[in-house]
Design a protein around this motif. Structure first.
Motif, PDB file in Angstrom:
ATOM      1  N   LEU A   1       0.828  -1.202   0.000  1.00 20.15           N
ATOM      2  CA  LEU A   1       0.000   0.000   0.000  1.00 20.15           C
ATOM      3  C   LEU A   1       0.871   1.265   0.000  1.00 20.15           C
ATOM      4  N   LEU A   2       1.927   1.250   0.798  1.00 21.24           N
ATOM      5  CA  LEU A   2       2.827   2.404   0.834  1.00 21.24           C
ATOM      6  C   LEU A   2       3.513   2.602  -0.520  1.00 21.24           C
ATOM      7  N   ALA A   3       3.934   1.504  -1.137  1.00 18.75           N
ATOM      8  CA  ALA A   3       4.580   1.606  -2.443  1.00 18.75           C
ATOM      9  C   ALA A   3       3.610   2.090  -3.511  1.00 18.75           C
ATOM     10  N   ALA A   4       2.343   1.709  -3.380  1.00 23.53           N
ATOM     11  CA  ALA A   4       1.344   2.061  -4.395  1.00 23.53           C
ATOM     12  C   ALA A   4       1.092   3.563  -4.459  1.00 23.53           C
ATOM     13  N   VAL A   5       1.264   4.270  -3.341  1.00 21.81           N
ATOM     14  CA  VAL A   5       0.960   5.699  -3.339  1.00 21.81           C
ATOM     15  C   VAL A   5       2.185   6.568  -3.632  1.00 21.81           C
ATOM     16  N   LEU A   6       3.365   5.982  -3.755  1.00 20.56           N
ATOM     17  CA  LEU A   6       4.585   6.764  -3.949  1.00 20.56           C
ATOM     18  C   LEU A   6       4.539   7.735  -5.136  1.00 20.56           C
ATOM     19  N   PRO A   7       3.932   7.363  -6.266  1.00 25.96           N
ATOM     20  CA  PRO A   7       3.915   8.331  -7.375  1.00 25.96           C
ATOM     21  C   PRO A   7       3.191   9.634  -7.044  1.00 25.96           C
ATOM     22  N   SER A   8       2.153   9.562  -6.215  1.00 28.43           N
ATOM     23  CA  SER A   8       1.389  10.764  -5.840  1.00 28.43           C
ATOM     24  C   SER A   8       0.954  10.648  -4.383  1.00 28.43           C
ATOM     25  N   PRO A   9       1.895  10.793  -3.447  1.00 28.14           N
ATOM     26  CA  PRO A   9       1.587  10.526  -2.035  1.00 28.14           C
ATOM     27  C   PRO A   9       0.597  11.492  -1.409  1.00 28.14           C
ATOM     28  N   ASN A  10       0.433  12.687  -2.000  1.00 28.75           N
ATOM     29  CA  ASN A  10      -0.524  13.642  -1.442  1.00 28.75           C
ATOM     30  C   ASN A  10      -1.886  13.558  -2.124  1.00 28.75           C
ATOM     31  N   LYS A  11      -1.972  12.700  -3.133  1.00 33.41           N
ATOM     32  CA  LYS A  11      -3.235  12.506  -3.855  1.00 33.41           C
ATOM     33  C   LYS A  11      -3.931  11.224  -3.409  1.00 33.41           C
ATOM     34  N   TRP A  12      -3.147  10.180  -3.197  1.00 32.66           N
ATOM     35  CA  TRP A  12      -3.698   8.872  -2.841  1.00 32.66           C
ATOM     36  C   TRP A  12      -3.427   8.541  -1.376  1.00 32.66           C
ATOM     37  N   SER A  13      -4.250   7.689  -0.825  1.00 31.29           N
ATOM     38  CA  SER A  13      -4.123   7.309   0.584  1.00 31.29           C
ATOM     39  C   SER A  13      -3.758   5.830   0.711  1.00 31.29           C
ATOM     40  N   ALA A  14      -2.790   5.551   1.582  1.00 30.29           N
ATOM     41  CA  ALA A  14      -2.418   4.158   1.847  1.00 30.29           C
ATOM     42  C   ALA A  14      -3.336   3.529   2.890  1.00 30.29           C
TER      43      ALA A  14
ATOM     44  N   VAL B   1      -5.762   2.422  -5.443  1.00 30.44           N
ATOM     45  CA  VAL B   1      -4.600   2.034  -4.647  1.00 30.44           C
ATOM     46  C   VAL B   1      -4.670   0.554  -4.287  1.00 30.44           C
ATOM     47  N   SER B   2      -5.863   0.059  -3.983  1.00 26.72           N
ATOM     48  CA  SER B   2      -6.022  -1.364  -3.647  1.00 26.72           C
ATOM     49  C   SER B   2      -5.625  -2.246  -4.824  1.00 26.72           C
ATOM     50  N   ARG B   3      -6.041  -1.850  -6.036  1.00 28.17           N
ATOM     51  CA  ARG B   3      -5.677  -2.640  -7.225  1.00 28.17           C
ATOM     52  C   ARG B   3      -4.168  -2.598  -7.457  1.00 28.17           C
ATOM     53  N   GLN B   4      -3.603  -1.395  -7.346  1.00 27.65           N
ATOM     54  CA  GLN B   4      -2.161  -1.255  -7.543  1.00 27.65           C
ATOM     55  C   GLN B   4      -1.381  -2.065  -6.517  1.00 27.65           C
ATOM     56  N   ALA B   5      -1.833  -2.039  -5.280  1.00 27.16           N
ATOM     57  CA  ALA B   5      -1.155  -2.784  -4.220  1.00 27.16           C
ATOM     58  C   ALA B   5      -1.204  -4.285  -4.487  1.00 27.16           C
ATOM     59  N   GLY B   6      -2.327  -4.770  -5.008  1.00 31.18           N
ATOM     60  CA  GLY B   6      -2.430  -6.186  -5.354  1.00 31.18           C
ATOM     61  C   GLY B   6      -1.435  -6.569  -6.436  1.00 31.18           C
ATOM     62  N   THR B   7      -1.316  -5.714  -7.447  1.00 30.85           N
ATOM     63  CA  THR B   7      -0.332  -5.965  -8.509  1.00 30.85           C
ATOM     64  C   THR B   7       1.086  -5.949  -7.953  1.00 30.85           C
ATOM     65  N   ILE B   8       1.357  -5.006  -7.061  1.00 25.17           N
ATOM     66  CA  ILE B   8       2.694  -4.907  -6.464  1.00 25.17           C
ATOM     67  C   ILE B   8       3.019  -6.150  -5.642  1.00 25.17           C
ATOM     68  N   ARG B   9       2.047  -6.669  -4.900  1.00 27.64           N
ATOM     69  CA  ARG B   9       2.304  -7.880  -4.099  1.00 27.64           C
ATOM     70  C   ARG B   9       2.657  -9.061  -4.993  1.00 27.64           C
ATOM     71  N   ALA B  10       1.993  -9.165  -6.138  1.00 25.81           N
ATOM     72  CA  ALA B  10       2.340 -10.243  -7.076  1.00 25.81           C
ATOM     73  C   ALA B  10       3.762 -10.066  -7.591  1.00 25.81           C
ATOM     74  N   ARG B  11       4.143  -8.833  -7.865  1.00 24.90           N
ATOM     75  CA  ARG B  11       5.500  -8.570  -8.344  1.00 24.90           C
ATOM     76  C   ARG B  11       6.535  -8.770  -7.238  1.00 24.90           C
ATOM     77  N   MET B  12       6.141  -8.509  -5.995  1.00 25.67           N
ATOM     78  CA  MET B  12       7.062  -8.724  -4.874  1.00 25.67           C
ATOM     79  C   MET B  12       7.501 -10.183  -4.792  1.00 25.67           C
TER      80      MET B  12
END
Length: 254
Positions: free
Chosen positions: A209-222, A229-240
């Motif tokens: 979740l923290l990694a997902a908001v890095l591109p726009s940390p003041n726009k998105w919430s972790a 953000v939830s979708r992005q975080a799911g993709t990131i976990r698969a890549r992890m």
């Protein structure tokens, strides 16, 4: 004889200078200008190298972005912690989301730069192609922006840090100065501010979740995360999982 000729040339040069000054013409002593410029450039190079060496062993005390947020009236939180006190999940999450070739390149991902340039030529505009190393150079030494001077300085400091710092140090600085919104800078402040725990205790889910908001940390919430953000975080976990299984984190975590 040679000494006499040299003295004659010097006297002739001095007379020319005097005539130009008396006539009011603009006169520049180009040899002196050249020496001055060389001294300034040399001094700047020396100081930049010294600065980079200093940050090899000393925690980065603050960044221009922190100063800017403070001027905007935000309360800035920045708690430096060693890399050993940051969850490996967060290391893998930022590699998975920001720079999968972090352990392979020398600061620049040339393939991504070529793809970004193709997008520009196709009229799609410039998309981000910065590596973790480049983002670290920008955050630690410079300021935000896309102006050519800043980009050239970023390339210079990226090369310096890759020459002087091991990859673990690049990652350590990156995770300690990255912005996570609401005046939170660094993994420790982000973990405490978003999840009420230390950076060492972050789970894979929280790290994604923290990694997902890095591109726009003041726009998105972790926390709480929105649908994007939830979708992005799911993709990131698969890549992890890929990062771990293929050893893409070995320069940091081995």
């Amino acid at each position: 004889m040679a000494d006499n000729k040299g003295a004659i040339r010097r006297r002739a040069t001095a007379r020319k200078r005097q005539r130009r000054r008396k006539s009011g013409a603009l006169y520049l002593d180009w040899p002196l200008v050249g020496k001055t410029v060389l001294r300034l450039v040399g001094g700047g190079l020396f100081l930049s190298i010294l600065w980079t060496v200093l940050y090899l062993v000393v925690p980065v005390p603050g960044t221009t972005q922190m100063g800017w947020r403070a001027l905007q009236g935000q309360e800035v939180r920045h708690d430096w912690v060693p890399l050993d006190e940051i969850s490996p999940h967060l290391v893998r999450a930022v590699i998975a989301s920001e720079d999968s070739k972090f352990c392979q390149h020398f600061g620049f991902d040339m393939e991504q730069i070529r793809l970004a340039w193709k997008d520009v030529q196709a009229g799609s505009g410039w998309r981000g192609a910065s590596t973790i190393s480049q983002q670290t150079a920008k955050n630690a030494f410079l300021w935000n922006g896309r102006d050519p001077v800043r980009k050239l300085a970023e390339a210079y400091f990226t090369g310096l840090e890759e020459l002087i710092w091991p990859k673990r140090r690049v990652m350590e600085v990156y995770l300690n100065v990255a912005e996570w919104g609401d005046g939170l800078f660094g993994a420790e402040a982000a973990a405490q501010g978003r999840f009420g725990k230390s950076a060492a205790e972050l789970t894979a889910y929280e790290a994604s979740l923290l990694a997902a908001v890095l591109p726009s940390p003041n726009k998105w919430s972790a926390n709480p995360p929105g649908p994007y953000v939830s979708r992005q975080a799911g993709t990131i976990r698969a890549r992890m999982a890929v990062v771990r299984n293929e050893g893409l984190d070995k320069c940091v975590l081995d």
